[in-house]
Every structure is written in C-alpha cells, then in structure tokens.
Design a protein around this motif. Structure first.
Motif, PDB file in Angstrom:
ATOM      1  N   UNK A  76     -13.049  -2.869   7.666  1.00  0.00           N
ATOM      2  CA  UNK A  76     -12.427  -1.365   7.742  1.00  0.00           C
ATOM      3  C   UNK A  76     -13.205  -0.638   6.640  1.00  0.00           C
ATOM      4  N   UNK A  77     -13.888   0.585   7.054  1.00  0.00           N
ATOM      5  CA  UNK A  77     -14.822   1.389   6.025  1.00  0.00           C
ATOM      6  C   UNK A  77     -14.232   2.878   6.043  1.00  0.00           C
ATOM      7  N   UNK A  78     -12.935   2.879   5.785  1.00  0.00           N
ATOM      8  CA  UNK A  78     -12.333   3.863   5.652  1.00  0.00           C
ATOM      9  C   UNK A  78     -12.358   4.481   3.887  1.00  0.00           C
ATOM     10  N   UNK A  79     -11.652   5.393   3.492  1.00  0.00           N
ATOM     11  CA  UNK A  79     -11.782   5.517   2.093  1.00  0.00           C
ATOM     12  C   UNK A  79     -11.239   4.426   1.310  1.00  0.00           C
ATOM     13  N   UNK A  80     -10.370   3.624   1.617  1.00  0.00           N
ATOM     14  CA  UNK A  80      -9.946   2.310   0.740  1.00  0.00           C
ATOM     15  C   UNK A  80     -10.983   1.371   0.995  1.00  0.00           C
ATOM     16  N   UNK A  81     -11.378   0.932   2.191  1.00  0.00           N
ATOM     17  CA  UNK A  81     -12.272  -0.040   2.334  1.00  0.00           C
ATOM     18  C   UNK A  81     -13.908   0.094   1.553  1.00  0.00           C
ATOM     19  N   UNK A  82     -13.923   1.211   1.734  1.00  0.00           N
ATOM     20  CA  UNK A  82     -15.336   1.595   0.984  1.00  0.00           C
ATOM     21  C   UNK A  82     -15.307   1.647  -0.576  1.00  0.00           C
ATOM     22  N   UNK A  83     -13.812   2.107  -1.064  1.00  0.00           N
ATOM     23  CA  UNK A  83     -13.897   2.148  -2.617  1.00  0.00           C
ATOM     24  C   UNK A  83     -13.828   0.610  -2.960  1.00  0.00           C
ATOM     25  N   UNK A  95       5.629   2.231   7.366  1.00  0.00           N
ATOM     26  CA  UNK A  95       5.317   1.027   7.639  1.00  0.00           C
ATOM     27  C   UNK A  95       5.175   0.088   6.437  1.00  0.00           C
ATOM     28  N   UNK A  96       6.057  -1.029   6.263  1.00  0.00           N
ATOM     29  CA  UNK A  96       5.518  -1.735   5.153  1.00  0.00           C
ATOM     30  C   UNK A  96       5.595  -3.256   5.523  1.00  0.00           C
ATOM     31  N   UNK A  97       4.541  -3.923   5.111  1.00  0.00           N
ATOM     32  CA  UNK A  97       4.473  -5.370   5.232  1.00  0.00           C
ATOM     33  C   UNK A  97       5.434  -6.108   4.250  1.00  0.00           C
ATOM     34  N   UNK A  98       6.038  -7.404   4.677  1.00  0.00           N
ATOM     35  CA  UNK A  98       6.773  -8.048   3.693  1.00  0.00           C
ATOM     36  C   UNK A  98       5.930  -8.794   2.760  1.00  0.00           C
ATOM     37  N   UNK A  99       4.523  -9.079   3.060  1.00  0.00           N
ATOM     38  CA  UNK A  99       3.515  -9.527   2.027  1.00  0.00           C
ATOM     39  C   UNK A  99       2.272  -9.045   2.326  1.00  0.00           C
ATOM     40  N   UNK A 100       1.494  -8.974   1.190  1.00  0.00           N
ATOM     41  CA  UNK A 100       0.068  -8.268   1.335  1.00  0.00           C
ATOM     42  C   UNK A 100      -0.893  -9.520   1.220  1.00  0.00           C
ATOM     43  N   UNK A 101      -0.518 -10.571   0.888  1.00  0.00           N
ATOM     44  CA  UNK A 101      -1.293 -11.840   0.859  1.00  0.00           C
ATOM     45  C   UNK A 101      -0.771 -12.827   1.688  1.00  0.00           C
ATOM     46  N   UNK A 102      -1.842 -13.214   2.493  1.00  0.00           N
ATOM     47  CA  UNK A 102      -1.479 -14.306   3.708  1.00  0.00           C
ATOM     48  C   UNK A 102      -2.805 -15.083   3.828  1.00  0.00           C
ATOM     49  N   UNK A 103      -2.498 -16.303   2.782  1.00  0.00           N
ATOM     50  CA  UNK A 103      -3.686 -17.359   2.741  1.00  0.00           C
ATOM     51  C   UNK A 103      -4.748 -16.856   2.030  1.00  0.00           C
ATOM     52  N   UNK A 104      -5.933 -16.558   2.539  1.00  0.00           N
ATOM     53  CA  UNK A 104      -6.991 -16.260   2.170  1.00  0.00           C
ATOM     54  C   UNK A 104      -7.206 -14.718   2.806  1.00  0.00           C
ATOM     55  N   UNK A 105      -6.308 -13.986   3.180  1.00  0.00           N
ATOM     56  CA  UNK A 105      -6.678 -12.768   3.623  1.00  0.00           C
ATOM     57  C   UNK A 105      -5.432 -11.796   2.662  1.00  0.00           C
ATOM     58  N   UNK A 106      -6.064 -10.647   2.241  1.00  0.00           N
ATOM     59  CA  UNK A 106      -5.268  -9.697   1.452  1.00  0.00           C
ATOM     60  C   UNK A 106      -5.419  -8.347   2.348  1.00  0.00           C
ATOM     61  N   UNK A 107      -4.073  -7.757   2.387  1.00  0.00           N
ATOM     62  CA  UNK A 107      -4.090  -6.495   2.899  1.00  0.00           C
ATOM     63  C   UNK A 107      -3.839  -5.311   2.047  1.00  0.00           C
ATOM     64  N   UNK A 108      -4.522  -4.296   2.197  1.00  0.00           N
ATOM     65  CA  UNK A 108      -4.503  -3.174   1.158  1.00  0.00           C
ATOM     66  C   UNK A 108      -4.528  -1.828   2.088  1.00  0.00           C
ATOM     67  N   UNK A 109      -4.192  -0.719   1.184  1.00  0.00           N
ATOM     68  CA  UNK A 109      -3.969   0.433   1.941  1.00  0.00           C
ATOM     69  C   UNK A 109      -2.917   0.506   3.114  1.00  0.00           C
ATOM     70  N   UNK A 110      -3.228   1.319   4.232  1.00  0.00           N
ATOM     71  CA  UNK A 110      -2.510   1.744   5.169  1.00  0.00           C
ATOM     72  C   UNK A 110      -2.137   0.564   6.124  1.00  0.00           C
TER      73      UNK A 110
END
Length: 392
Positions: A8-15, A277-292
């Motif tokens: 993702x190269x929206x504002x969060x991914x680019x930052x 929308x809220x995820x129960x966790x942002x870290x899943x193994x070696x994947x981290x979710x941020x932003x929307x």
C-alpha cells in the motif's frame, strides 16, 4: 528480496517507507493503483502527526502549501456561540494543517523516491501471502505477469479493504452508524479566512474548512429525508449528476447557515456513510497491519489518516531494531496494545463528534447550543477540548 515489504502506497504506507528508508532499511513498496489518487477526502493534519512527519523532512513543504487552521468557531442563527483556539495545543505546531490528501501523498512519494529510487512499485495487485515463520512470501499480478517477493517482515498499509488482512483470515469488528454526509469543495466567499466553522443547525450540522487556493470544504450531515446519490427523491442529492448534487449542497448550506456558495465552482463532491472497523490484533506472525488496514474510524473529526501516521511512527524504530537482529517481541506487544487503545479512543471521539451534529428538535437544539456555549466559556475546559480534538 527486501528487508521489509510494505503493501500500500497511500499516505500511511509512503510515510512508513520514508521512515525506514532514511534509517537504512531496504524497503520495497507494492501498490495496486497504477497512478496516485487525485480526489482528496482527508484534509486535516493534527499537530502530533505534523511532528512525526517532520522527522522525514516533509512537514515544512506541506505547511508552506497548506492552510494553518488556528481556531474554530461554532455558529448558530448567524451568531458566534463559541470559539476554540489551538494556540496552546503545541509549541511547534499550534494549528491543524489543511492540505488535500492528494498533495500530502505527492510530498511523501517525492520523499520516498529521494530516499530509495526504485522502492515504489505501482500496478502490483497482491493475490497471495504465506508466512513460514522466518519469511513472508507474497505473490502479485502485474501488467507483465505474476511476480513473487519475500521479506522477513510485511507491513500492511493497504486500507479499509485490506487484501493482506483478508489473505491472513483476520476478522474485523465492524460497527455501522446511521449517519451519512455529503461534502464538496467550492470557491471560498465566506470571509472566514483560515478559520474553521461549525454551524449548529437543528436539521444537522454543517462543517466548513479552508483549503489552499482560496477554496473551502463544506460537509453537510444528511437527514432522514435526504436521498442518496442516484436516489429517486428529488429533494435530496439528485439523480441528475454531479451538477445537480452540487446545487443541492449549495441549497442545503444556504438553508442551514444563511451563506451562499457558488455551485459552479465545485471541484470535488463525495457522499460517505460512517462505520468503525477495528481488528482484534495488529500483529499476526511476521505481518503487521497499520492505518486503515487495522482501524477505520469516522472521518468526522479528521483523525483517521493521522492515526495511521502515528502507528507508523511508533512501529518504525521497532522494525529497524528487528532488521538489525534485535529481539522485539515485547516491543511489538506493547506497540499493538498502545495503538489499539489509541484507535478505540479515536473511535469514541468520533462518536461524540457525530452525536453532537445529528438533527435535533428545537428544544434539544437550544439545550445543545447553550451547553456548547457554556463549556467553551470556561478557559480550562475549552483548552482541554482543543487538546482532545487535536489528538493530544
């Protein structure tokens, strides 16, 4: 192969990419869109986010281009009921910066290209993802065919319809709200200058924010009798195309505020509903979710994009430490808990903002307006609200 893949190269991914690249991390950014999005929904940048953006060297040019909103006004019946100053919320950035998201992304993309030529790849649609515990492999479609990448860590910044989240099978808690809004950008003939204005109408709140280029954004809370785009009710946003919708918005603004805007100067128009929308966790193994990808909150209050930037600012030093071989498991758990609580707070603040703007009877309208005027007249309370509004 890279040390970190950002989806993702929206504002969060680019930052996120800029933060890591300037710290010497080998980053590759994969973006589905072939070109930047030109329409801008998000415009408000709060002081904590500006402080974070300053760390990548983009804040100064953004501030030079944007409008510094240093105070807001609440108006009703042609009178100003309350004023709120942002002078005390930050020594460095005592304002909310108004800058269209498309321009914000352009500044961030330029910085990413300066730091890592070739790091950003557009037209790449993610189709598969697997995490074997040591590396994450992704598969994607491009115009040239299927490509495969792998990295020790993947950061998902791919928005509310996150493909990474779906491929990981991560559930998301969704809450729908009855609120819907119509917003548009027009030439500014109000005389409000750089001030924001909230019109406390019984039919629903009207928000008004300055934009660069002598423009102003108007956001109208739609009532139960207002139709949606393409709907059959000619009394609401009409099925006659964007021009008809701009004229409807113009009439609504005039009715609720007494001010006239020129529908012919409309340069952006968008209707949106509201959900969380809220995820129960942002870290899943070696994947981290941020932003929307991790949390979507109501646009009312303008905190969603800023929330994602603060995710990235908190995550970047942890990722850099992990790339250098440090054990960051405890830091990741702390990051996840802190940022999920921040998202929940932002969602609650947005709920309050929406509740204050809903249609009211005359009696409840008078009570609400007196309450807002009374609270704003108490300096410590006014200052506290200003800090909450600006994400402090």
């Amino acid at each position: 192969m890279a040390e970190v893949l950002i989806i993702g190269a929206g504002p969060v991914g680019l930052f996120m990419a800029a933060l890591l690249l300037q710290d010497g991390v080998d980053v590759q950014v994969l973006e589905q869109r072939g070109a930047p999005e030109l329409q801008s929904r998000a415009i408000g940048i709060h002081p904590p986010a500006l402080a974070a953006l300053a760390g990548t060297g983009v804040a100064e040019t953004m501030i030079a281009e944007g409008v510094q909103i240093r105070r807001g006004m609440a108006l009703a019946g042609g009178k100003c009921l309350a004023r709120m100053s942002f002078a005390s919320v930050s020594d460095r950035f005592p304002f909310v910066l108004s800058l269209p998201q498309a321009r914000t992304e352009a500044h961030l993309e330029r910085r990413v290209n300066e730091l890592g030529a070739g790091a950003l790849h557009r037209g790449v649609r993610l189709t598969g993802l697997s995490d074997d515990g040591t590396r994450v492999s992704v598969e994607a479609d491009t115009a040239s065919g299927t490509v495969r990448n792998s990295a020790p860590l993947v950061i998902a910044a791919d928005g509310v319809r996150s493909t990474v989240r779906a491929l990981q099978g991560i559930d998301v808690r969704v809450k729908e709200y009855p609120d819907s809004y119509l917003m548009g950008d027009f030439a500014d003939g109000t005389g409000f200058g750089p001030d924001a204005a909230l019109f406390l109408s019984g039919a629903g709140i009207v928000e008004s924010f300055p934009l660069p280029g002598q423009l102003r954004r108007w956001v109208v809370r739609l009532g139960p009798g207002d139709a949606t785009f393409g709907g059959p009710d000619a009394g609401g946003p009409a099925a006659g195309g964007p021009g008809a919708d701009a004229r409807w918005l113009m009439g609504c603004v005039r009715e609720r505020t007494g001010l006239a805007i020129d529908a012919g100067t409309n340069s952006m128009l968008s209707r949106f509903g509201v959900r969380t929308r809220l995820v129960p966790r942002m870290v899943a193994g070696r994947v981290v979710m941020i932003g929307d990808a991790a949390h979507e909150v109501s646009p009312i209050g303008g905190q969603g994009m800023n929330l994602g930037w603060l995710d990235a600012a908190a995550l970047a030093p942890i990722v850099s430490a992990a790339v250098r071989g440090q054990d960051v498991a405890d830091r990741l758990r702390t990051f996840e808990g802190t940022r999920l609580r921040a998202a929940a707070r932002a969602a609650r603040q947005a709920e309050i903002n929406m509740a204050l703007g809903r249609p009211l009877t005359d009696r409840l309208l008078a009570l609400r307006n007196r309450g807002i005027a009374g609270v704003a007249a108490v300096p410590p309370v006014n200052s506290l609200i200003a800090r909450r509004f600006t994400m402090h």
